[in-house]
Design a protein around this motif. Structure first.
Motif, PDB file in Angstrom:
ATOM      1  N   LEU A 364     -26.658  63.034 -42.958  1.00 55.65           N
ATOM      2  CA  LEU A 364     -25.408  63.049 -43.538  1.00 55.65           C
ATOM      3  C   LEU A 364     -25.156  64.261 -44.561  1.00 55.65           C
ATOM      4  O   LEU A 364     -24.152  65.130 -44.430  1.00 55.65           O
ATOM      5  CB  LEU A 364     -24.831  61.849 -44.124  1.00 55.65           C
ATOM      6  N   LEU A 367     -24.652  67.335 -42.749  1.00 57.45           N
ATOM      7  CA  LEU A 367     -23.403  67.371 -42.128  1.00 57.45           C
ATOM      8  C   LEU A 367     -22.193  67.700 -42.819  1.00 57.45           C
ATOM      9  O   LEU A 367     -21.095  67.635 -42.924  1.00 57.45           O
ATOM     10  CB  LEU A 367     -23.049  66.281 -41.146  1.00 57.45           C
ATOM     11  N   HIS A 369     -22.012  65.774 -45.989  1.00 56.38           N
ATOM     12  CA  HIS A 369     -21.549  64.762 -47.032  1.00 56.38           C
ATOM     13  C   HIS A 369     -22.083  65.024 -48.486  1.00 56.38           C
ATOM     14  O   HIS A 369     -23.455  65.456 -48.490  1.00 56.38           O
ATOM     15  CB  HIS A 369     -21.898  63.576 -46.410  1.00 56.38           C
ATOM     16  N   GLU A 391     -19.438  60.964 -37.500  1.00 58.32           N
ATOM     17  CA  GLU A 391     -19.597  62.473 -37.239  1.00 58.32           C
ATOM     18  C   GLU A 391     -20.186  62.817 -36.263  1.00 58.32           C
ATOM     19  O   GLU A 391     -19.894  64.048 -35.972  1.00 58.32           O
ATOM     20  CB  GLU A 391     -20.596  62.831 -38.786  1.00 58.32           C
ATOM     21  N   THR A 392     -21.029  62.153 -35.451  1.00 59.68           N
ATOM     22  CA  THR A 392     -21.586  62.672 -34.324  1.00 59.68           C
ATOM     23  C   THR A 392     -21.375  62.355 -32.965  1.00 59.68           C
ATOM     24  O   THR A 392     -21.696  62.868 -32.023  1.00 59.68           O
ATOM     25  CB  THR A 392     -23.243  62.741 -34.496  1.00 59.68           C
TER      26      THR A 392
END
Length: 518
Positions: A364, A367, A369, A391-392
């Motif tokens: 995360l 990504l 976060h 997210e994914t």
């Protein structure tokens, strides 16, 4: 050349809009003066058309010229004048009404001076595009075979004071289309069709619910305590009660009170208000349908929701094979059902990392976060799994998919699974990478619900402004006993985006939220 097309003459130099408006105001001034002199009415309201354009095309367009002439059908129509071609002693204009279909709601009018009178014809030649005009006459076909009305009389019903947008280019500014929806609707047939499709779909949903034994109800929009969803509410003040109130973020807790009261199946097509972001997918004021059925669980809800979505698609467009953004969407196949863990396994290469807190935190962070904003180190494994899924995986769920088994900590109103501790009997429906619905077996254990509310208020005290308040009356209602119940909410606006292939939620809301004009 068809009679309703413009003559190929050089385009006139553009006129100043204020000048055009002033010219139209002068024409209205003359109409008012004529009224004072007893010569007509500036804004008459004693005219009623007998037919609309689409009805005329449906009934008479298949007939040839000779048959129509023999039928001698006289009709009365009215609409906005969209085109006009003056040709000396005779002219053509096109009126647009509220009907739809192959005609686009448009019918051509043939106006001849010797038929309507020299004075009226002279006045007609000075009427403007955008004016609301009435015409009475005989249905016929022109030499080119276009269904038309040979007018025996024409009448100006409403003087338009503002010029229409360019008839060939329409409105290019998207914000103007949203802000001045009336112009969008009068100039863009696709926009009109989109909102007609929305109306048909919503009416179809309502009929579908009633046919399946649901009672339509209305619950308050002003709440003393916001509840039914995790969202930031709009606040207001009730002067008579002298207390703070909240605009509804969801009708859920009131609808479940009705289940407690003895209504086994209820639904509400409702307006909700959430004081959050605005985007192509979000409007702070939006339409949802929530429904609740006693003695149903989340499995029953998924089966029913699948039927409902298909029925709405048929009502809106007569097909289960849709296209959205140029990609096909198949509503005919059974909707896929996956747990959050199964979806991550199918659409990512997370592998066993999905069960590893440290791995998820690291993924995360990659990504975007951060600890400061998302508090990753204090989240549970289940919460991290949901964040990673969002997210994914979400945007990969193109065809209809139910995602099931959300963790208890983010599902404060859902029943915990009897066989899988820590997760709930809950689903979210995804189509085209977006959430369309949220449903679950309802929590009907009053003591458990009270504990969940306490956890929510603790989260709110810790700074979560979307966490729920403690609703004492709802807990009290549950203490009287609510039967096993399933409940679901479906985002009507997002569903209409799908059914009308609309890229933005603003395209299917007649008057979306916009910043006030300067």
């Amino acid at each position: 050349m068809s009679e309703n097309t413009s003559v190929a003459t050089p385009a006139p130099a553009p006129q100043d809009e204020n000048q055009l408006i002033q010219e139209r105001r002068e024409k209205l001034k003359a109409l008012r003066q004529a009224q004072l002199e007893g010569k007509g009415v500036a804004f008459p309201n004693d005219y009623q058309p007998t037919h609309k354009a689409e009805q005329l095309f449906a009934e008479y367009d298949a007939h040839d010229t000779e048959i129509l002439a023999g039928m001698n059908v006289t009709v009365k129509v009215a609409g906005r004048m969209m085109l006009k071609r003056v040709m000396g002693k005779a002219s053509f204009c096109t009126l647009q009404d509220a009907s739809f279909g192959s005609s686009g709601g448009r019918i051509q009018i043939y106006v001849k001076g010797e038929d309507v009178g020299a004075d009226l014809y002279a006045a007609f030649k000075h009427w403007d595009l955008g004016d609301i005009v009435a015409a009475e006459g005989v249905v016929f076909k022109t030499r080119t075979g276009e269904l038309s009305i040979h007018a025996s009389s024409v009448r100006l019903l409403t003087k338009s004071l503002r010029p229409m947008p360019d008839k060939f280019h329409g409105i290019n500014d998207q914000e103007v289309k949203y802000r001045q929806r009336y112009i969008d609707l009068m100039t863009d047939e696709s926009s009109r069709k989109r909102f007609v499709a929305r109306s048909k779909a919503v009416s179809g949903i309502r009929d579908f619910m009633v046919q399946h034994g649901f009672l339509e109800v209305e619950t308050p929009m002003l709440h003393p305590i916001p509840g039914g969803a995790n969202a930031k509410p709009f606040t207001t003040h009730h002067n008579a009660l002298d207390q703070q109130m909240f605009l509804r973020i969801a009708p859920e807790l009131y609808l479940k009170r009705l289940i407690v009261g003895g209504f086994d199946r209820v639904f509400e097509i409702n307006r909700n208000f959430r004081n959050e972001g605005i985007s192509v997918r979000h409007n702070p004021e939006f339409t949802m349908m929530e429904f609740y059925a006693a003695y149903w669980n989340y499995q029953d809800l998924m089966a029913f929701t699948e039927q409902l979505v298909r029925d709405a698609a048929i009502k809106a467009g007569d097909s289960l094979q849709l296209s959205y953004g140029g990609k096909p969407v198949d509503l005919a196949k059974p909707f896929e059902r996956l747990t959050i863990i199964e979806a991550i396994a199918k659409y990512t290469d997370a592998g066993e990392g999905v069960f590893d807190t440290a791995w998820l935190i690291n993924a995360l962070r990659k990504l975007g976060h951060t600890e400061a904003k998302h508090h990753l180190s204090t989240r549970s494994l289940a919460s991290l799994q949901v964040m990673y899924f969002e997210e994914t995986v979400e945007d990969k769920l193109w065809n209809p998919t139910f995602i099931c088994e959300h963790p208890v900590e983010i599902s404060p109103l859902a029943r915990e699974s009897d066989t899988k501790p820590g997760v709930t009997e809950r689903f979210e429906l995804y189509i085209t990478g977006r959430e369309f619905g949220n449903g679950f077996s309802e929590l009907n254990d009053a003591e458990d619900q009270a504990a969940r509310f306490h956890a929510q208020t603790a989260a709110k005290d810790a700074g979560d402004d979307e966490a729920m308040y403690y609703d004492h009356d709802f807990v009290r209602a549950l203490e009287y006993g609510m039967p096993p119940t399933g409940g679901c909410g479906i985002g009507i606006d997002r569903l209409m985006m799908l059914l009308t292939d609309s890229a933005s939620i603003r395209d299917i809301i007649l008057f979306p939220a916009l910043r006030r004009e300067a």
